[in-house]
Design an enzyme around this catalytic site. Structure first.
Site, PDB file in Angstrom:
ATOM      1  N   ASP A 157       0.868  -1.171   0.000  1.00 23.65           N
ATOM      2  CA  ASP A 157       0.000   0.000   0.000  1.00 23.65           C
ATOM      3  C   ASP A 157       0.909   1.226   0.000  1.00 23.65           C
ATOM      4  O   ASP A 157       2.143   1.104  -0.148  1.00 23.65           O
ATOM      5  CB  ASP A 157      -1.017  -0.034   1.160  1.00 23.65           C
ATOM      6  CG  ASP A 157      -0.386   0.222   2.528  1.00 23.65           C
ATOM      7  OD1 ASP A 157       0.848   0.398   2.622  1.00 23.65           O
ATOM      8  OD2 ASP A 157      -1.147   0.232   3.526  1.00 23.65           O
ATOM      9  N   CYS A 165       3.516  -2.694   3.892  1.00 24.96           N
ATOM     10  CA  CYS A 165       2.615  -1.602   4.273  1.00 24.96           C
ATOM     11  C   CYS A 165       3.361  -0.766   5.307  1.00 24.96           C
ATOM     12  O   CYS A 165       4.590  -0.838   5.378  1.00 24.96           O
ATOM     13  CB  CYS A 165       1.276  -2.130   4.773  1.00 24.96           C
ATOM     14  SG  CYS A 165       1.337  -3.206   6.220  1.00 24.96           S
ATOM     15  N   THR A 213       3.342  -1.010   8.596  1.00 22.22           N
ATOM     16  CA  THR A 213       3.829  -1.823   9.712  1.00 22.22           C
ATOM     17  C   THR A 213       4.140  -3.269   9.336  1.00 22.22           C
ATOM     18  O   THR A 213       4.795  -3.982  10.103  1.00 22.22           O
ATOM     19  CB  THR A 213       2.754  -1.871  10.818  1.00 22.22           C
ATOM     20  OG1 THR A 213       1.555  -2.446  10.230  1.00 22.22           O
ATOM     21  CG2 THR A 213       2.442  -0.488  11.363  1.00 22.22           C
ATOM     22  N   HIS A 264      12.354 -22.903   9.979  1.00 25.12           N
ATOM     23  CA  HIS A 264      11.458 -23.622  10.893  1.00 25.12           C
ATOM     24  C   HIS A 264       9.991 -23.590  10.473  1.00 25.12           C
ATOM     25  O   HIS A 264       9.267 -24.558  10.692  1.00 25.12           O
ATOM     26  CB  HIS A 264      11.568 -23.052  12.310  1.00 25.12           C
ATOM     27  CG  HIS A 264      12.870 -23.380  12.975  1.00 25.12           C
ATOM     28  ND1 HIS A 264      13.089 -23.193  14.323  1.00 25.12           N
ATOM     29  CD2 HIS A 264      14.032 -23.889  12.479  1.00 25.12           C
ATOM     30  CE1 HIS A 264      14.329 -23.570  14.633  1.00 25.12           C
ATOM     31  NE2 HIS A 264      14.927 -23.984  13.528  1.00 25.12           N
ATOM     32  N   HIS A 314      10.352 -29.951  11.827  1.00 22.87           N
ATOM     33  CA  HIS A 314       9.617 -28.720  11.502  1.00 22.87           C
ATOM     34  C   HIS A 314       8.520 -28.998  10.478  1.00 22.87           C
ATOM     35  O   HIS A 314       7.487 -28.328  10.480  1.00 22.87           O
ATOM     36  CB  HIS A 314      10.585 -27.657  10.998  1.00 22.87           C
ATOM     37  CG  HIS A 314      11.656 -27.333  11.994  1.00 22.87           C
ATOM     38  ND1 HIS A 314      11.374 -26.797  13.231  1.00 22.87           N
ATOM     39  CD2 HIS A 314      12.997 -27.526  11.954  1.00 22.87           C
ATOM     40  CE1 HIS A 314      12.505 -26.644  13.910  1.00 22.87           C
ATOM     41  NE2 HIS A 314      13.506 -27.089  13.155  1.00 22.87           N
TER      42      HIS A 314
END
Ligand code: RB5
Length: 148
Positions: A7, A64, A66, A97, A132
């Site tokens: 964004d 974005c 964050t 992992h 894993h």
């Protein structure tokens, strides 16, 4: 093939990552956005997540402000393991992992150089499998509505 989306808050770091992909001759597709005009991040999260889930791309990168909303939205798509991170150790470990397949970064959290560094670690680190794999398979079972 790497697919990318952003964004307005992630445009600058996405463009830095695209420069890195071009210089490294890594094939990519950019789903936008392409300007600093305000847009709604879930649209881009879905485009990238859908391409990864359909195996049209090996990895997705979403940017974005964050990296948080992008991950929440991308993880609604079955088969997507989207992570938000801002440090090199996490970028390595989530590939080794968790077999993470979508990297979400925040333009207000990391600068261009850090974004490129994190993307390069993420794209170049192999899943370790073994124990894993069993755990990642359990995440898929949750998607299928099974108790784990
Ligand atoms: C946009 O203002 C901002 O909310 C978005 O870029 C992102 O950080 C959402 O999680």
């Amino acid at each position: 093939m790497i697919v990318l989306g952003c964004d307005h808050g992630g445009l600058k770091i996405k463009n830095a990552i695209i420069d890195y992909l071009k210089n490294s001759k890594i094939e990519y597709k950019d789903f936008g956005c392409y300007s600093a005009d305000s847009v709604d991040y879930p649209h881009y999260a879905f485009a990238v997540a859908n391409a990864v889930a359909k195996q049209e791309a090996q990895f997705g990168i979403l940017c974005c402000s964050t990296g948080l909303g992008m991950a929440i939205a991308a993880n609604k798509v079955d088969g997507v393991r989207a992570v938000t991170l801002a440090d090199e150790f996490s970028a390595q470990k989530t590939r080794e992992h968790n077999n993470a397949n979508v990297l979400c970064l925040g333009g207000k959290i990391v600068d261009d150089a850090k974004a490129v560094k994190l993307a390069s670690i993420f794209l170049n680190t192999q899943f370790e499998g073994g124990r894993h794999e069993r755990r990642v398979d359990m995440i898929s079972q949750i998607e299928e509505g099974k108790a784990v």
